[in-house]
Design a protein around this motif. Structure first.
Motif, short mmCIF file in Angstrom:
data_model
loop_
_atom_site.label_atom_id
_atom_site.label_comp_id
_atom_site.label_asym_id
_atom_site.label_seq_id
_atom_site.Cartn_x
_atom_site.Cartn_y
_atom_site.Cartn_z
N ALA A 38 7.83 9.30 -26.59
CA ALA A 38 6.43 9.55 -26.24
C ALA A 38 5.73 8.25 -25.83
N GLU A 39 6.02 7.16 -26.52
CA GLU A 39 5.42 5.87 -26.17
C GLU A 39 5.88 5.42 -24.79
N ARG A 40 7.15 5.60 -24.50
CA ARG A 40 7.66 5.20 -23.18
C ARG A 40 7.01 6.03 -22.08
N ARG A 41 6.87 7.32 -22.30
CA ARG A 41 6.26 8.17 -21.30
C ARG A 41 4.79 7.82 -21.09
N ALA A 42 4.11 7.47 -22.16
CA ALA A 42 2.72 7.05 -22.02
C ALA A 42 2.63 5.78 -21.19
N ALA A 43 3.57 4.85 -21.39
CA ALA A 43 3.59 3.61 -20.62
C ALA A 43 3.89 3.89 -19.15
N LEU A 44 4.83 4.81 -18.88
CA LEU A 44 5.17 5.17 -17.51
C LEU A 44 3.99 5.84 -16.81
N LYS A 45 3.33 6.73 -17.52
CA LYS A 45 2.17 7.43 -16.96
C LYS A 45 1.05 6.44 -16.63
N ASP A 46 0.82 5.47 -17.52
CA ASP A 46 -0.22 4.48 -17.28
C ASP A 46 0.15 3.58 -16.12
N MET A 47 1.42 3.22 -16.03
CA MET A 47 1.90 2.39 -14.93
C MET A 47 1.68 3.09 -13.59
N ALA A 48 2.01 4.37 -13.55
CA ALA A 48 1.84 5.15 -12.31
C ALA A 48 0.36 5.28 -11.97
N ALA A 75 -1.05 2.23 -10.40
CA ALA A 75 -0.51 2.00 -9.06
C ALA A 75 -1.00 3.04 -8.05
N GLY A 76 -1.70 4.07 -8.53
CA GLY A 76 -2.12 5.13 -7.63
C GLY A 76 -1.00 6.10 -7.33
N TRP A 77 0.01 6.14 -8.20
CA TRP A 77 1.15 7.04 -8.04
C TRP A 77 0.99 8.25 -8.96
N THR A 78 1.90 9.19 -8.81
CA THR A 78 1.94 10.38 -9.66
C THR A 78 3.18 10.33 -10.53
N PHE A 79 3.01 10.56 -11.83
CA PHE A 79 4.13 10.61 -12.77
C PHE A 79 4.33 12.04 -13.24
N ALA A 80 5.58 12.50 -13.26
CA ALA A 80 5.90 13.84 -13.73
C ALA A 80 7.26 13.82 -14.40
N ILE A 81 7.57 14.90 -15.12
CA ILE A 81 8.81 15.01 -15.87
C ILE A 81 9.56 16.26 -15.44
N HIS A 82 10.88 16.14 -15.32
CA HIS A 82 11.72 17.28 -14.93
C HIS A 82 12.96 17.30 -15.82
N ARG A 83 13.29 18.47 -16.37
CA ARG A 83 14.47 18.65 -17.20
C ARG A 83 15.58 19.30 -16.39
N THR A 84 16.81 18.85 -16.63
CA THR A 84 17.94 19.35 -15.84
C THR A 84 18.33 20.77 -16.18
N ARG A 125 0.82 -1.22 0.00
CA ARG A 125 0.00 0.00 0.00
C ARG A 125 0.86 1.27 0.00
N VAL A 126 1.99 1.21 -0.67
CA VAL A 126 2.87 2.36 -0.80
C VAL A 126 2.39 3.22 -1.96
N ARG A 127 2.32 4.52 -1.74
CA ARG A 127 1.96 5.47 -2.78
C ARG A 127 3.10 6.48 -2.91
N GLY A 128 3.25 7.05 -4.08
CA GLY A 128 4.34 7.99 -4.22
C GLY A 128 4.42 8.67 -5.56
N VAL A 129 5.65 9.07 -5.91
CA VAL A 129 5.91 9.87 -7.11
C VAL A 129 7.00 9.20 -7.94
#
Length: 307
Positions: free
Chosen positions: A263-273, A276-285, A213-217
């Motif tokens: 874009a396909e990978r990010r869509a998969a990551l977003k769906d995975m999150a 799972a009840g998690w939050t997916f976000a993107i950050h550029r250096t 029952r871990v939730r996160g980012v």
């Protein structure tokens, strides 16, 4: 993969010399402190939860238990009031800054490597948790895959984490996966990575967290050139770890296919999150860490208790 011209001998990589890592401790901690200070005070420490210290009264709502009604306060008006207490149950937040070879990349347009930004954001998150009297744990596996360290708390814990993050890593895998972790039930977690590795392995790691029952980012950290793909002409693409090489005669011809795959990978990551009840976000250096840190802080606070 890291691009380089065939006639260039210098490769783009992080200096992992042990002495350089030791010298980086004060700047890393100072950078994390500045990031934490930039958002501290925007949100108060207190939040409603299970504890004994009075926080506030609020109007009763449908579904509130009768035991939660403060009858003395309610007796002074025509409304029912619930007595809320401050959150006092310290929950560990598990922090995974990916330290794999892929994360050591930095282009000339970025002020830092992906790994350095992941370390700063995870350490700044720990600083904010410490100021809120919460525990945190660094997810860093040793050579045998066992998780190092236990839950930490207070300024001593922050210093220990900063020290650990500047210790040299042994053999780096090309890409990273969160290590096996004995999560506390209902705790929270923060994964900081480029997530360029095996999605199946990441899905398994995420499922293990969800089973507790871990939730996160999940914060995907990328270099600006990894989004723009600005290369043209003959370019040798080589992974930081040296395990992959590709010599392209016309790099620009790969741009559309690369962006589609990203874009396909990010869509998969977003769906995975999402599942799972998690939050997916993107950050550029090439952007400041403060906005990402604020998002992390707000989201982790909202997910207390596995909500």
């Amino acid at each position: 993969m890291t691009p380089s011209r065939p006639d260039m001998s210098a490769s783009i990589a992080l200096d992992t010399d042990a002495s350089a890592a030791s010298a980086a401790l004060p700047p890393l901690l100072a950078e994390a402190e500045r990031a934490a200070a930039s958002i501290w005070g925007v949100h108060g420490r207190r939040s409603a939860g299970s504890g004994e210290t009075f926080w506030q009264y609020r109007h009763a709502q449908p579904g509130d238990a009768l035991g939660g009604i403060d009858w003395r306060r309610s007796g002074r008006s025509d409304d029912l009031f619930v007595r809320e207490t401050e959150w006092e149950t310290a929950q560990s937040v598990f922090l995974w800054p990916d330290e794999s070879a892929s994360m050591q990349f930095s282009s000339k347009n970025a002020p830092t490597t992906k790994a350095r930004r992941a370390a700063v954001l995870s350490l700044a998150t720990a600083i904010l948790l410490e100021r809120g009297d919460e525990r945190f744990a660094l997810m860093r596996a040793d050579g045998g895959g066992r998780l190092q360290g236990r839950a930490m708390q207070g300024r001593t814990g922050v210093s220990r984490m900063a020290n650990t993050l500047t210790l040299p890593v042994g053999v780096r895998a090309e890409t990273g996966t969160p290590p096996d972790t004995a999560y506390a039930m209902g705790s929270r977690a923060l994964f900081l990575s480029d997530f360029f590795g095996d999605l199946g392995a990441l899905s398994s790691a995420l499922s293990a967290a969800v089973s507790r029952r871990v939730r996160g980012v999940m914060l995907q950290i990328v270099d600006p050139v990894e989004e723009a793909f600005p290369y043209s002409g003959r370019v040798l693409f080589e992974s930081i770890g040296g395990g992959m090489r590709y010599d392209a005669d016309r790099a620009e011809s790969l741009r559309d296919a690369y962006r589609t795959k990203l874009a396909e990978r990010r869509a998969a990551l977003k769906d995975m999150a999402r599942q799972a009840g998690w939050t997916f976000a993107i950050h550029r250096t090439d952007t400041p860490p403060a906005p990402a840190l604020m998002m992390i802080h707000q989201t982790l606070q909202a997910k207390k208790g596995g909500a």
